[in-house]
Scaffold this motif. Structure first.
Motif, PDB file in Angstrom:
ATOM      1  N   GLY A 290      39.680  32.630  47.976  1.00 36.20           N
ATOM      2  CA  GLY A 290      41.060  33.104  47.999  1.00 36.20           C
ATOM      3  C   GLY A 290      41.523  33.421  46.596  1.00 36.20           C
ATOM      4  O   GLY A 290      40.714  33.573  45.680  1.00 36.20           O
ATOM      5  N   GLN A 291      42.811  33.509  46.379  1.00 34.91           N
ATOM      6  CA  GLN A 291      43.329  33.847  45.060  1.00 34.91           C
ATOM      7  C   GLN A 291      43.176  32.672  44.094  1.00 34.91           C
ATOM      8  O   GLN A 291      43.306  31.509  44.484  1.00 34.91           O
ATOM      9  N   SER A 292      42.912  33.004  42.834  1.00 34.64           N
ATOM     10  CA  SER A 292      42.765  31.999  41.793  1.00 34.64           C
ATOM     11  C   SER A 292      43.214  32.614  40.478  1.00 34.64           C
ATOM     12  O   SER A 292      43.771  33.720  40.446  1.00 34.64           O
ATOM     13  N   ILE A 293      42.964  31.892  39.391  1.00 27.58           N
ATOM     14  CA  ILE A 293      43.365  32.340  38.054  1.00 27.58           C
ATOM     15  C   ILE A 293      42.201  32.126  37.113  1.00 27.58           C
ATOM     16  O   ILE A 293      41.595  31.053  37.082  1.00 27.58           O
ATOM     17  N   LEU A 294      41.883  33.161  36.333  1.00 26.40           N
ATOM     18  CA  LEU A 294      40.884  33.032  35.281  1.00 26.40           C
ATOM     19  C   LEU A 294      41.586  32.715  33.979  1.00 26.40           C
ATOM     20  O   LEU A 294      42.473  33.452  33.540  1.00 26.40           O
ATOM     21  N   GLY A 295      41.216  31.607  33.353  1.00 23.10           N
ATOM     22  CA  GLY A 295      41.879  31.193  32.120  1.00 23.10           C
ATOM     23  C   GLY A 295      42.976  30.191  32.396  1.00 23.10           C
ATOM     24  O   GLY A 295      42.956  29.472  33.401  1.00 23.10           O
ATOM     25  N   ARG A 296      43.958  30.140  31.500  1.00 18.98           N
ATOM     26  CA  ARG A 296      45.032  29.155  31.609  1.00 18.98           C
ATOM     27  C   ARG A 296      45.830  29.333  32.898  1.00 18.98           C
ATOM     28  O   ARG A 296      46.120  30.467  33.311  1.00 18.98           O
ATOM     29  N   ALA A 297      46.202  28.226  33.492  1.00 17.79           N
ATOM     30  CA  ALA A 297      47.011  28.296  34.711  1.00 17.79           C
ATOM     31  C   ALA A 297      48.356  28.958  34.446  1.00 17.79           C
ATOM     32  O   ALA A 297      48.922  29.631  35.320  1.00 17.79           O
ATOM     33  N   SER A 298      48.883  28.803  33.236  1.00 18.65           N
ATOM     34  CA  SER A 298      50.224  29.294  32.913  1.00 18.65           C
ATOM     35  C   SER A 298      50.290  30.807  32.750  1.00 18.65           C
ATOM     36  O   SER A 298      51.277  31.440  33.143  1.00 18.65           O
ATOM     37  N   ASP A 299      49.237  31.417  32.185  1.00 17.01           N
ATOM     38  CA  ASP A 299      49.306  32.849  31.901  1.00 17.01           C
ATOM     39  C   ASP A 299      47.955  33.538  32.033  1.00 17.01           C
ATOM     40  O   ASP A 299      47.716  34.571  31.425  1.00 17.01           O
ATOM     41  N   GLY A 300      47.069  32.971  32.852  1.00 16.33           N
ATOM     42  CA  GLY A 300      45.741  33.549  33.020  1.00 16.33           C
ATOM     43  C   GLY A 300      45.753  34.785  33.895  1.00 16.33           C
ATOM     44  O   GLY A 300      46.797  35.259  34.360  1.00 16.33           O
ATOM     45  N   LEU A 301      44.559  35.304  34.139  1.00 13.71           N
ATOM     46  CA  LEU A 301      44.384  36.545  34.885  1.00 13.71           C
ATOM     47  C   LEU A 301      44.243  36.250  36.370  1.00 13.71           C
ATOM     48  O   LEU A 301      43.337  35.527  36.781  1.00 13.71           O
ATOM     49  N   PRO A 302      45.109  36.809  37.222  1.00 11.51           N
ATOM     50  CA  PRO A 302      44.952  36.620  38.667  1.00 11.51           C
ATOM     51  C   PRO A 302      43.650  37.258  39.151  1.00 11.51           C
ATOM     52  O   PRO A 302      43.315  38.395  38.777  1.00 11.51           O
ATOM     53  N   VAL A 303      42.912  36.535  39.971  1.00 20.42           N
ATOM     54  CA  VAL A 303      41.644  37.029  40.508  1.00 20.42           C
ATOM     55  C   VAL A 303      41.557  36.660  41.983  1.00 20.42           C
ATOM     56  O   VAL A 303      42.331  35.838  42.483  1.00 20.42           O
ATOM     57  N   ILE A 304      40.604  37.267  42.652  1.00 14.06           N
ATOM     58  CA  ILE A 304      40.337  36.944  44.043  1.00 14.06           C
ATOM     59  C   ILE A 304      38.901  36.435  44.155  1.00 14.06           C
ATOM     60  O   ILE A 304      37.976  37.040  43.589  1.00 14.06           O
ATOM     61  N   VAL A 305      38.715  35.323  44.844  1.00 14.10           N
ATOM     62  CA  VAL A 305      37.377  34.766  45.050  1.00 14.10           C
ATOM     63  C   VAL A 305      36.946  35.090  46.468  1.00 14.10           C
ATOM     64  O   VAL A 305      37.585  34.681  47.440  1.00 14.10           O
ATOM     65  N   GLU A 306      35.870  35.850  46.571  1.00 11.92           N
ATOM     66  CA  GLU A 306      35.317  36.215  47.872  1.00 11.92           C
ATOM     67  C   GLU A 306      33.841  36.562  47.703  1.00 11.92           C
ATOM     68  O   GLU A 306      33.401  36.917  46.605  1.00 11.92           O
ATOM     69  N   ASP A 307      33.098  36.390  48.771  1.00 10.17           N
ATOM     70  CA  ASP A 307      31.662  36.682  48.748  1.00 10.17           C
ATOM     71  C   ASP A 307      30.926  35.870  47.685  1.00 10.17           C
ATOM     72  O   ASP A 307      29.919  36.319  47.114  1.00 10.17           O
ATOM     73  N   GLY A 308      31.441  34.684  47.382  1.00 12.54           N
ATOM     74  CA  GLY A 308      30.759  33.791  46.463  1.00 12.54           C
ATOM     75  C   GLY A 308      30.928  34.112  44.997  1.00 12.54           C
ATOM     76  O   GLY A 308      30.156  33.625  44.167  1.00 12.54           O
ATOM     77  N   VAL A 309      31.958  34.894  44.639  1.00  8.89           N
ATOM     78  CA  VAL A 309      32.169  35.250  43.240  1.00  8.89           C
ATOM     79  C   VAL A 309      33.641  35.575  43.031  1.00  8.89           C
ATOM     80  O   VAL A 309      34.347  35.952  43.980  1.00  8.89           O
ATOM     81  N   ALA A 310      34.137  35.405  41.795  1.00  6.34           N
ATOM     82  CA  ALA A 310      35.502  35.807  41.466  1.00  6.34           C
ATOM     83  C   ALA A 310      35.497  37.269  41.042  1.00  6.34           C
ATOM     84  O   ALA A 310      34.606  37.720  40.315  1.00  6.34           O
ATOM     85  N   LYS A 311      36.501  38.004  41.493  1.00  7.82           N
ATOM     86  CA  LYS A 311      36.614  39.432  41.181  1.00  7.82           C
ATOM     87  C   LYS A 311      38.016  39.726  40.672  1.00  7.82           C
ATOM     88  O   LYS A 311      38.973  38.995  40.975  1.00  7.82           O
ATOM     89  N   LEU A 312      38.138  40.810  39.912  1.00  4.09           N
ATOM     90  CA  LEU A 312      39.466  41.308  39.583  1.00  4.09           C
ATOM     91  C   LEU A 312      40.181  41.673  40.872  1.00  4.09           C
ATOM     92  O   LEU A 312      39.549  41.972  41.895  1.00  4.09           O
ATOM     93  N   MET A 313      41.494  41.672  40.841  1.00  6.61           N
ATOM     94  CA  MET A 313      42.261  41.878  42.066  1.00  6.61           C
ATOM     95  C   MET A 313      41.981  43.244  42.701  1.00  6.61           C
ATOM     96  O   MET A 313      42.085  43.395  43.920  1.00  6.61           O
ATOM     97  N   SER A 321      32.113  33.275  37.659  1.00  7.42           N
ATOM     98  CA  SER A 321      31.245  32.633  38.637  1.00  7.42           C
ATOM     99  C   SER A 321      31.930  31.426  39.262  1.00  7.42           C
ATOM    100  O   SER A 321      32.783  30.787  38.646  1.00  7.42           O
ATOM    101  N   VAL A 322      31.548  31.118  40.496  1.00  9.43           N
ATOM    102  CA  VAL A 322      32.001  29.880  41.139  1.00  9.43           C
ATOM    103  C   VAL A 322      30.782  29.029  41.513  1.00  9.43           C
ATOM    104  O   VAL A 322      30.835  28.224  42.435  1.00  9.43           O
ATOM    105  N   ALA A 323      29.703  29.223  40.768  1.00  3.91           N
ATOM    106  CA  ALA A 323      28.449  28.538  41.066  1.00  3.91           C
ATOM    107  C   ALA A 323      28.494  27.073  40.648  1.00  3.91           C
ATOM    108  O   ALA A 323      29.293  26.666  39.800  1.00  3.91           O
ATOM    109  N   THR A 324      27.612  26.295  41.241  1.00  5.62           N
ATOM    110  CA  THR A 324      27.372  24.912  40.829  1.00  5.62           C
ATOM    111  C   THR A 324      25.900  24.778  40.445  1.00  5.62           C
ATOM    112  O   THR A 324      25.069  25.630  40.787  1.00  5.62           O
TER     113      THR A 324
END
Length: 396
Positions: A290-313, A321-324
Motif C-alpha cells: 500500500g502507500q508508504s513514505i521513502l525517507g523521513r516520515a515528516s517530509d519524505g517521498l510518497p510511494v506505493i508498495v505493490e508487487d513486492g517493491v516500492a514504486k514512485l506514485m 526495496s522491501v526485501a528481508t
C-alpha cells in the motif's frame, strides 16, 4: 550467559555443509562445531535443529528501514524498530543507511545512532553508519531528493567525519569534481568509499577504484552502462564492475531491482567472494503493501508498495526495496540457481570481509561471534542469535 548447544542439523560452513552436525556456543562465542553429537553440561541450553539449517548470521551492508520506520526519522524508536524488525529475518548485524539530505538531517541521524547504539539490546547489532549521498550524479539520482544533491565539499565532509566516529562507509559518485580527494580522505580515515548513483564511464571508475572506491552500491541500480557519443561507445560503471576483478558489488537480491538473468550473470562473472547481498530495505519492509513514505516520515517521498517493491506514485520507477535477508537467500538459490552455501556466503562471509570484520564475524568457526540463524527447509528464518543471545525465535 549459559552455553547453547545446537544439534541434529545441517551446519553451513564457508564452502560446505555438515549433515547431522552440531554447534556449541559459550557466552558470545562459538566454542566448537562438528559432525554428530557430543556430551554437554547439564545446564546447557539444547536446541534440536530437527534437520534444519544452521547458518552464520546475515550481515546487511545497506538498509534504510523496515517495520514502518526509516533511519532518516532520526528517532530512537525508529532505530530500534528497524533492528527489531530485521532480526526476525536472520539479520544479525547491519549498517544503518542514510539518504541524501540537508546537513542538519545527516547530523540528526548521527546523533541518534550514538544513542541507539547504547540501547539496542533486542535487535540486530549496529556495525556503523553508511552515508548514501549527498555527493551523487543528478542524472542517476533515482528516488534521492535532487534538492540536496551536491558535489563533495572538503569543509563539509571533513566536518561530518570529525563529528562522528561511527561512519564506516560513504556512497558517492566518483566522477564528480573533488570526488577523488574525497575518497582519499575517507580511506585515510578508515572509511570505505563506495561508488553509487553514478554516470561514470569505465576510465573514471577505474581512477576512482585506484583512490579507494572498491565497492559498487546496489549494482545495476542508478549507474551507467554502455553509452554512445557520436560514433564511439564507452563502457560504463556496470562494465567497470565486471572488468575490475577486485571490485566488490552489492546486489539488491529481491529479484526485481535485479531480475533473474542478471542475478545469474553477476554470479557467473563476479562469484560469491565478490558479491554482497543487501536488502536496501525502506520503511515498508515487513509491512503490508500500500502507500508508504521513502525517507523521513515528516517530509519524505510518497510511494506505493505493490508487487513486492516500492514504486514512485506514477509507477515510473522503483523507489526502494522491501526485501528481508532470508528472502535474498531464497531468491539467489531459486532465481539465481546458486548453491545454498554460496548464497549464504554472499550474505555473511563476503560482507564481513568487505567491512574488515571477517576475523570475528561471517562464518561458523571456533572463536567467532555467536551470530547464528536457523533456517527451515523453505529457507525462512526461525531463530536468530546475536552474540550468543537469542533475539528471535518463531517456535518455543
Amino acid at each position: 550467559m549459559s552455553k547453547t548447544y545446537f544439534y541434529n542439523g545441517a551446519i553451513i560452513l564457508s564452502d560446505s555443509q555438515i549433515s547431522n552436525g552440531y554447534v556449541l556456543v559459550d557466552g558470545t562465542k562459538i566454542l566448537d562445531f562438528g559432525h554428530g553429537e557430543i556430551a554437554v553440561e547439564s545446564d546447557t541450553v539444547k536446541i534440536n535443529l530437527n534437520g534444519r539449517y544452521l547458518s552464520p548470521g546475515f550481515i546487511d551492508l545497506h538498509v534504510h528501514g523496515g517495520g514502518g520506520f526509516d533511519f532518516m526519522d532520526a528517532t530512537l524508536e525508529a532505530f530500534l524498530g528497524i533492528a527489531n524488525t530485521h532480526v526476525q529475518f536472520g539479520t544479525t548485524a547491519m549498517c544503518p543507511t542514510s539518504l541524501t539530505a540537508e546537513l542538519s538531517g545527516i547530523y540528526a541521524v548521527l546523533d541518534c545512532y550514538e544513542e541507539a547504539l547504547k540501547m539496542n539490546d533486542t535487535g540486530a547489532a549496529f556495525l556503523g553508519i553508511h552515508l548514501e549521498g549527498p555527493y551523487l550524479a543528478l542524472s542517476q539520482r533515482g528516488a534521492q531528493d535532487p534538492i540536496y544533491i551536491r558535489d563533495p565539499e572538503p569543509s563539509e565532509y571533513m566536518g561530518i567525519l570529525s563529528y562522528s566516529p561511527h561512519i564506516i562507509r560513504w556512497s558517492a559518485a566518483p566522477e564528480l569534481p573533488g570526488a577523488l580527494k574525497f575518497a582519499d580522505y575517507l580511506t585515510e580515515n578508515g572509511v570505505l568509499p563506495s561508488l553509487a548513483h553514478t554516470d561514470a564511464i569505465y576510465e573514471e571508475v577505474l581512477e576512482g577504484f585506484n583512490h579507494g572506491f572498491s565497492l559498487a552500491t546496489h549494482f545495476y541500480s542508478a549507474m551507467s552502462g554502455i553509452t554512445r557519443k557520436n560514433a564511439q561507445r564507452f563502457a560504463g560503471t556496470i562494465e567497470a564492475g565486471y572488468l575490475i576483478d577486485d571490485m566488490d558489488v552489492e546486489i539488491i537480491g529481491d529479484g526485481i531491482h535485479v531480475p533473474p538473468p542478471l542475478l545469474k550473470l553477476i554470479y557467473k562473472i563476479k562469484g560469491p567472494d565478490r558479491i554482497a547481498l543487501v536488502t536496501d530495505a525502506m520503511r515498508a519492509a515487513a509491512m503490508p503493501e500500500g502507500q508508504s513514505i521513502l525517507g523521513r516520515a515528516s517530509d519524505g517521498l510518497p510511494v506505493i508498495v505493490e508487487d513486492g517493491v516500492a514504486k514512485l506514485m506514477d509507477r515510473s520507477a522503483f523507489a526502494g526495496s522491501v526485501a528481508t535477508a532470508d528472502q535474498l537467500i531464497r531468491n539467489y538459490v531459486r532465481l539465481g540457481e546458486v548453491p545454498l552455501v554460496e548464497a549464504i556466503k554472499m550474505m555473511s562471509q563476503t560482507p564481513a570481509r568487505i567491512l574488515n570484520i571477517n576475523h570475528r564475524k561471517g562464518k561458523i568457526e571456533k572463536g567467532y561471534d555467536a551470530d547464528l540463524v536457523i533456517l527451515n527447509e523453505d529457507l525462512f528464518a526461525e531463530l536468530t542469535m546475536v552474540m550468543g543471545d537469542i533475539k528471535f525465535q518463531k517456535y518455543s
